[in-house]
Design a protein around this motif. Sequence first.
Motif, mmCIF file in Angstrom:
data_model
loop_
_atom_site.group_PDB
_atom_site.id
_atom_site.type_symbol
_atom_site.label_atom_id
_atom_site.label_comp_id
_atom_site.label_asym_id
_atom_site.label_seq_id
_atom_site.Cartn_x
_atom_site.Cartn_y
_atom_site.Cartn_z
ATOM 1 N N ARG A 251 0.839 -1.216 0.000
ATOM 2 C CA ARG A 251 0.000 0.000 0.000
ATOM 3 C C ARG A 251 0.869 1.260 0.000
ATOM 4 O O ARG A 251 0.540 2.258 -0.667
ATOM 5 N N ASP B 92 0.732 4.203 -2.749
ATOM 6 C CA ASP B 92 0.505 5.615 -2.407
ATOM 7 C C ASP B 92 1.618 6.515 -2.936
ATOM 8 O O ASP B 92 1.400 7.709 -3.202
ATOM 9 N N TRP C 165 -4.190 -0.449 -9.932
ATOM 10 C CA TRP C 165 -5.399 -0.509 -9.094
ATOM 11 C C TRP C 165 -5.867 -1.959 -8.920
ATOM 12 O O TRP C 165 -6.156 -2.409 -7.810
ATOM 13 N N ASP D 262 -11.541 -3.617 2.838
ATOM 14 C CA ASP D 262 -10.637 -2.575 2.336
ATOM 15 C C ASP D 262 -10.548 -2.647 0.808
ATOM 16 O O ASP D 262 -10.455 -1.612 0.137
ATOM 17 N N TRP E 260 -12.957 -3.584 -1.118
ATOM 18 C CA TRP E 260 -14.207 -2.994 -1.615
ATOM 19 C C TRP E 260 -14.127 -1.465 -1.618
ATOM 20 O O TRP E 260 -14.530 -0.809 -2.589
ATOM 21 N N LYS E 261 -13.574 -0.872 -0.549
ATOM 22 C CA LYS E 261 -13.441 0.590 -0.479
ATOM 23 C C LYS E 261 -12.512 1.107 -1.572
ATOM 24 O O LYS E 261 -12.770 2.143 -2.191
ATOM 25 N N LEU E 262 -11.405 0.377 -1.828
ATOM 26 C CA LEU E 262 -10.491 0.748 -2.901
ATOM 27 C C LEU E 262 -11.178 0.678 -4.263
ATOM 28 O O LEU E 262 -10.968 1.536 -5.127
ATOM 29 N N ILE F 291 -14.311 1.163 -4.929
ATOM 30 C CA ILE F 291 -15.198 2.326 -5.088
ATOM 31 C C ILE F 291 -14.401 3.553 -5.532
ATOM 32 O O ILE F 291 -14.796 4.271 -6.466
ATOM 33 N N VAL F 292 -13.243 3.774 -4.871
ATOM 34 C CA VAL F 292 -12.390 4.923 -5.221
ATOM 35 C C VAL F 292 -11.896 4.789 -6.664
ATOM 36 O O VAL F 292 -11.869 5.759 -7.430
ATOM 37 N N MET F 293 -11.515 3.569 -7.035
ATOM 38 C CA MET F 293 -11.017 3.311 -8.386
ATOM 39 C C MET F 293 -12.074 3.681 -9.437
ATOM 40 O O MET F 293 -11.778 4.374 -10.434
ATOM 41 N N GLN G 18 -14.674 5.634 -9.012
ATOM 42 C CA GLN G 18 -14.944 7.074 -8.942
ATOM 43 C C GLN G 18 -13.908 7.877 -9.720
ATOM 44 O O GLN G 18 -14.217 8.930 -10.274
ATOM 45 N N GLN G 19 -12.656 7.375 -9.755
ATOM 46 C CA GLN G 19 -11.585 8.084 -10.461
ATOM 47 C C GLN G 19 -11.518 7.723 -11.943
ATOM 48 O O GLN G 19 -10.600 8.148 -12.654
#
Length: 690
Positions: free
Chosen positions: A102, A106, A116, A131, A133-135, A137-139, A141-142
């Motif tokens: 990670r 970053d 990703w 975690d 799943w949260k990644l 969502i961000v992926m 969204q971007q």
Amino acid sequence: MRLNKPISLVTKDFSFFHSLLKSCVHGDNSSSPITIFRDLLRSSLTPNHFTMSILLQASTASVDSLKLVQTHITKSGIDRFIYVKTSLLDIYLKMGFVKTARKLFDEMPERDTVAWNALICGYSRNGYEFDAWKLFIVMVQQGFSPSATTLVNLLPFCGQCGFVSHGKSVHGIATKSGLELDSHVKNALISFYSKCAELDSAEVLFTEMEDRSTVSWNTMIGAYSQSALQEEAFAVFRDMFEKRVEISPVTVINLLSGRVSHESLHCLVVKTGMVNDNSVITSLICAYSRCGYLDSAERLYASGAQDSIVGLTSIVSSYAEKGDIDVVVAYFSKMRQLCMRVDAVALVEILHGCTNSSHIDIGMSFHAYAIKSGLCTQTLVANGLMTMYSKFDDVETVLFLFEQLQETPLISWNSVISGCVQSGKASVAFEVFRQMKLISGPEPDAITIASLLAGCSQLCCLNLGRKLHGYILRNNFENENFVCTALIDMYAKCGNSELAEDVFKTIKAPCTATWNSMISGFSLSGLQSRALSCYLEMRKQGSKPDKITFLGVLSACAHGGLVDEGNICFREMVKVFGISPSLQHYALMVGLLGRACLYTEALTLIWKMDIKPDSAVWGALLSACTVNREIELGEYVAKKMFMLDYRNGGLYVLMSNLYATEEMWDDVVRVRKMMKDNGYDGYLGVSQTE
């Protein structure tokens, strides 16, 4: 004759070193990748990003070598290439270093879809599903697009956690991006929907598949098996067989888990040559054990090429369930001799075999093993030990084990509460429950309430039972059949059959246990005819009676003196439902016939018993002789009881009362003396008559 050039004369260019490194990746070269890399540096060649990418793939076996490679990548500036850093990140994830991976992610100035996907899949593989799943969502969204592998890694998490909306969102993304056509994604979706009990959606996906692989068929069979739909699972298998799709070990294992006939599957295993597959043989052993065919299970285990802890655990569990503790101990010793590490699940199954106080020494030995092996720190084992000690009526040890727990989840509170109730210490159970509420512990569930209701039955505490009833209604536990059954049982044992019947009427589809509670409730309240009517209604509605049903029915007949009805029900139990009578059933029938002065019938029933009559059966006849003042037969029965168990205090009480009814005081004195000689000198209940 053409001679090969010596290695020193071979031109060592990039292709040469790259070939050596690739051979390390495929396991064809015993040389260390770092040694090859050092040779490359000595040859005055400057490694490029392609060299480092191959080197990273070859360096996964050693953390130290990986760090060395990372240092060189950083110093040389090659880490500016996204795919090199992604390779490094992926390798750290495969080795389980999630935080390091990670940090690398970053630090990346730019990230592509591959980076990703690598991180999300790595998180999922290492148990960080939420975690991941949260990644994800961000992926999205971007604006990055997930790969098929990403979706395949995310869907099991959605299925296991019951996150239906999450999984459907993944399905939507797969459809929009065209990834739904990927067979791996489709299989993962079928598995997800089956785990969320949405078999209709799973069926639609499976039907739509044009190119079904063995994995696809196995996934659908597994979906039905997980839902206990044996016929549907077998229908898919039959279709698979007819279409000549290759049958794999997973196919057989899925069918066995769905309780499809193990004998026919065993034949298939032999015909297809899967007898050497350890996982298939282990599944067959478990299937035979589960169905009670322990001889077949043991023979199959003995024929196996490898010793399986799972197979042995299954056999041991079945013997433990039967209460054959001697065989359990023998198998446990065998497991230790084979240096098998008995895990928490196996130990808990073994502990279940310690069912009464005669097993206390063996149970304590298993407890010692749990301490020595460190398993006692696991909540599962601690709960198993508490359950075992509650069967020994050792509440002090149950409470001690509970106090030693570092964490006290609801399952542990339930174990100690139900354990106290089972040991006849309902007041202690309520004190534990009070402590649970006092420290703001976990909220009680249906199991907690059912245990407390059983405690109310034990204490005959109707007011407390009513309060629990109110709690049940406020928290919608009335939909749980076993809670309603406990509620009916509580009201009946507290002497309020009307309230018990009111609760019973609210249940749309009563199970056998619920019917049993109502039948025994009527019987306890002296409403014998209603108990029989309830039994007839149960049969009319298609519920199949069991041994407990007939205990309630025969008890009602015995208390009401309903000889004809009792005989009819006893015959139905044996001939219609194929239930072998237990000693309790025989004792009730003998008592019923004896109190009706049908001594010949009672004795005939005893002589025809498939099992040896115990003191309870003879005691039922002796009690009938006392009520009917039948001295001669009573003395004969008493001798039988004396031969079985001369220390049975009830024998002396019944004989003393029998002689007292006929004012045979010399015999009363003689019985009293016999009782004293055998260690009983308590009050016999005849002095007032005397």
